[in-house]
Motif scaffolding. Structure first.
Motif: not given
Length: 215
Positions: A136-152
């Motif tokens: 849900a964090v990834v799909r809703q774009g709730l992460y910070k700008e410097d977040a490691d999205v691939p790892r999430l």
């Protein structure tokens, strides 16, 4: 810049989850069997007789520790908490506070296949909830700008895969005759292999995936 709604700051959510998991882990230890005061049985013999209880304790502790560590890794990269993310914490925390009970029953070895299914199912619910939270964090774009999205994304797939694996073992245990000799618990040692395979699949699937921020 998004406005953090009262009561939904990532820091407050993390603190509450920390408290619940800490209490659950503490209760695991409280429920461990202790030799009677007038017992003349050697302590080593006592430990051997209650090996199932200590095995269940260690296993439940490791799973709760993994959940705590992964949850922190996710929320260190979160800037906002949506209603969906809050809702997904309900089964996670409910299963966590419930965990000491199936751990005690399964460890005692007196309830047979149903206790095994209850223990595995509770673990499965926690892992699935954890995976769905990061999804849900990834799909809703709730992460910070410097977040490691691939790892999430990888952690999402790994946690959901582990959750489904444990739920599958719970279903298997539930459908076995009571006190069946089939060692369902041995299947749980395959969890690291499931995590490894899921991580490899998730990394290979990273190509061509865009985040809401990139869209």
């Amino acid at each position: 810049m998004s406005v953090v709604r009262p009561g939904r700051s990532p820091e407050r959510v993390v603190m509450f989850v920390d408290a619940v998991l800490a209490i659950a882990i503490t209760l695991l230890a409280i429920e461990l069997p202790r030799p009677p005061e007038d017992s003349k049985v050697p302590f080593g013999t006592f430990l051997a007789e209650h090996g199932g209880s200590f095995f269940a304790f260690v296993l439940a502790f490791l799973m709760l520790w993994w959940i705590w560590r992964t949850h922190h890794g996710t929320f260190d990269q979160v800037k906002d908490v949506s209603p969906l993310v809050m809702t997904l914490h309900i089964p996670l925390l409910l299963a966590a506070v419930w965990m000491p009970y199936p751990t005690e029953v399964f460890g005692a070895g007196e309830a047979g296949s149903l206790a095994t299914a209850l223990f595995a199912g509770t673990e499965g619910v926690m892992m699935l909830s954890l995976g769905l939270i990061s999804e849900a964090v990834v799909r809703q774009g709730l992460y910070k700008e410097d977040a490691d999205v691939p790892r999430l994304r990888v952690e999402t797939v790994v946690n959901i895969a582990i959750g489904l694996y444990w739920v599958a073992t719970a279903v298997l245990a539930f459908n076995l005759p009571d006190h069946s000799e089939f060692p369902v618990a041995y299947l749980w040692f395959g969890t690291p292999l499931i995590a490894y395979a899921a991580a490899r699949i998730a990394r290979r699937a990273q190509k061509g995936v865009t985040t809401p921020a990139d869209a």
